[in-house]
Enzyme design. Structure first.
Site, PDB file in Angstrom:
ATOM      1  N   GLU A  40       0.832  -1.209   0.000  1.00 46.01           N
ATOM      2  CA  GLU A  40       0.000   0.000   0.000  1.00 46.01           C
ATOM      3  C   GLU A  40       0.863   1.255   0.000  1.00 46.01           C
ATOM      4  OE1 GLU A  40      -3.963   1.815   2.234  1.00 46.01           O
ATOM      5  OE2 GLU A  40      -2.870   0.157   3.167  1.00 46.01           O
ATOM      6  N   LYS A  61      -7.078   0.657  11.824  1.00 46.75           N
ATOM      7  CA  LYS A  61      -7.013  -0.731  12.305  1.00 46.75           C
ATOM      8  C   LYS A  61      -6.001  -0.903  13.435  1.00 46.75           C
ATOM      9  CE  LYS A  61      -8.545  -2.842   7.967  1.00 46.75           C
ATOM     10  NZ  LYS A  61      -8.571  -1.633   7.111  1.00 46.75           N
TER      11      LYS A  61
END
Length: 412
Positions: free
Chosen positions: A313, A334
């Protein structure tokens, strides 16, 4: 094309089951990860998770109705009821044929399925519940929400693994944008913290085994990250055409301006090592929004705390933004929520709406020493204040599914 705005939000999460509680804890950098107490996990490699607390389904809907719903449906319905109240919609004044529900789940009713498998094996076929199938199938959250709302418009339950929430929001955005619906409840729900799922993910070495320190276990972008933390909950947003929202005098919390989806076409569970699919989805989302990369002020990363995923990412963000990448705060919800699987996109979209409204980026907690190649501004350990006009939210899933939405602070 219609402009698409956000007029309501509802949340069920390990950080609370109410919008203000969820947001305040996220800003404060609180972790919702704890030891599993819903079943005996002492023999499992991973013994920690993000658990939903204080949701009494029987008290809310009555014993008879609650027993007809798997937990993932209960979560989704509760979040949708919150979103309805938050939106101020008067259902009696809506065109029900133009009211839709786009809510998905990655795993669906795993608790219901396994319970009935046990009944079949131990007590015979006559003991299997006649409601097993309608309780376990993954479209049932959308169906129950539709029944509650009386919505007769389009209903969709996307199954794109952990990118479900963004897929639902993005596809709902498309439908309203083209004038085919006025209002859609969109997002995801999941209740997969179950012995079977824990064993499966654990045996795949996908989960953190930092059992001695639950609140430090989810460590996106950190050199010490060792896997994600299973979590549960639901995030539902009310999407509405701007014209419809203005006509009823609605409070508007944000605007959806872009959506992009792609496939890695690479591997069942591993991301493309260069983040190619993620980059394509982000690029497409910006194109749909009609903006340039340097218009992005903040990014809500997928960032599950896996070695390969976080690095891929990061590479994708570099490719998209170029030199601008170093100027954009990248937050990983998260780190506090754990991985809510199919519910992640909805919950993280809600957090991004709040960031754009209030000018606060939640921190990425447990980021002590960035891992090799993880060199962006990940807002480590302390929330960031500022003015943020446009935000990008990433969600990626097993099978190479990628879904990205672009949200904007609402301006007339």
């Amino acid at each position: 094309m219609e402009r698409v705005v956000i007029t309501g939000m509802g949340i069920v999460s390990p950080l609370g089951n109410e919008l203000d509680t969820f947001w305040n804890k996220l800003k404060a950098g609180e972790s919702g990860i704890s030891s599993i107490d819903s079943f005996d996990a002492s023999e499992y490699k991973t013994q920690i998770a993000g658990l939903v607390k204080n949701l009494d389904a029987e008290e809310r809907w009555g014993r008879k109705e609650a027993r007809k719903m798997d937990r993932f449906t209960q979560f989704g319905l509760y979040a949708a009821e919150q979103a309805l109240e938050h939106s101020g919609l008067d259902l009696d004044k809506l065109d029900r044929e133009r009211l839709g529900v786009y809510v998905g789940s990655g795993i669906g009713g795993i608790e219901t399925l396994v319970h009935n498998v046990d009944l079949l094996r131990d007590r015979g076929k006559g003991r299997v519940s006649p409601t097993m199938v309608p309780m376990m199938i993954s479209n049932m959250a959308a169906a129950q929400i539709s029944i509650r709302l009386g919505s007769m418009g389009p209903s969709l339950s996307p199954v794109t693994a952990c990118s479900i929430g963004n897929t639902a929001i993005g596809e709902a955005f498309r439908l309203i944008r083209t004038g085919e619906a006025d209002v859609i409840f969109a997002g995801g729900t999941e209740a997969a913290v179950h012995p079977l799922a824990l064993a499966g993910f654990g045996n795949a070495t996908a989960l953190s085994v930092r059992n001695h320190a639950p609140q430090q276990a989810s460590r996106p972008f950190d050199a010490g990250r060792d896997g994600f933390i299973m979590s549960e909950g639901a995030g539902i947003l009310v999407l509405e055409s701007l014209a419809h929202a203005k006509n009823r005098g609605a409070t508007i919390y944000g605007e959806v301006i872009g959506y992009g989806a792609s496939s890695d076409a690479y591997h069942m569970v591993a991301p493309h090592p260069e983040g190619t699919g993620a980059y394509i989805a982000m690029k497409t989302a910006l194109k749909t929004a009609g903006i340039q990369p340097d218009h992005i002020d903040v990014i809500s990363a997928h960032a599950t705390s896996t070695e390969a995923g976080d690095l891929a990412e990061t590479k994708a963000i570099h490719r998209l933004l170029g030199d601008h990448a170093y100027s954009v705060p990248v937050t990983a919800n998260k780190s506090m929520l754990g991985h809510m699987l199919g519910a992640s996109g909805g919950a993280e979209a809600i957090a991004l709406v709040q960031t754009l409204r209030e000018g606060v980026v939640p921190p990425t907690i447990n980021l002590d020493h960035p891992g090799e190649g993880c060199d962006l501004d990940y807002v480590p350990n302390q929330a960031r204040l500022g003015h943020f006009q446009i935000g990008l939210s990433n969600s990626f899933g097993f099978g190479g599914h990628n879904a990205v939405i672009v949200l904007k602070r609402f301006d007339e």
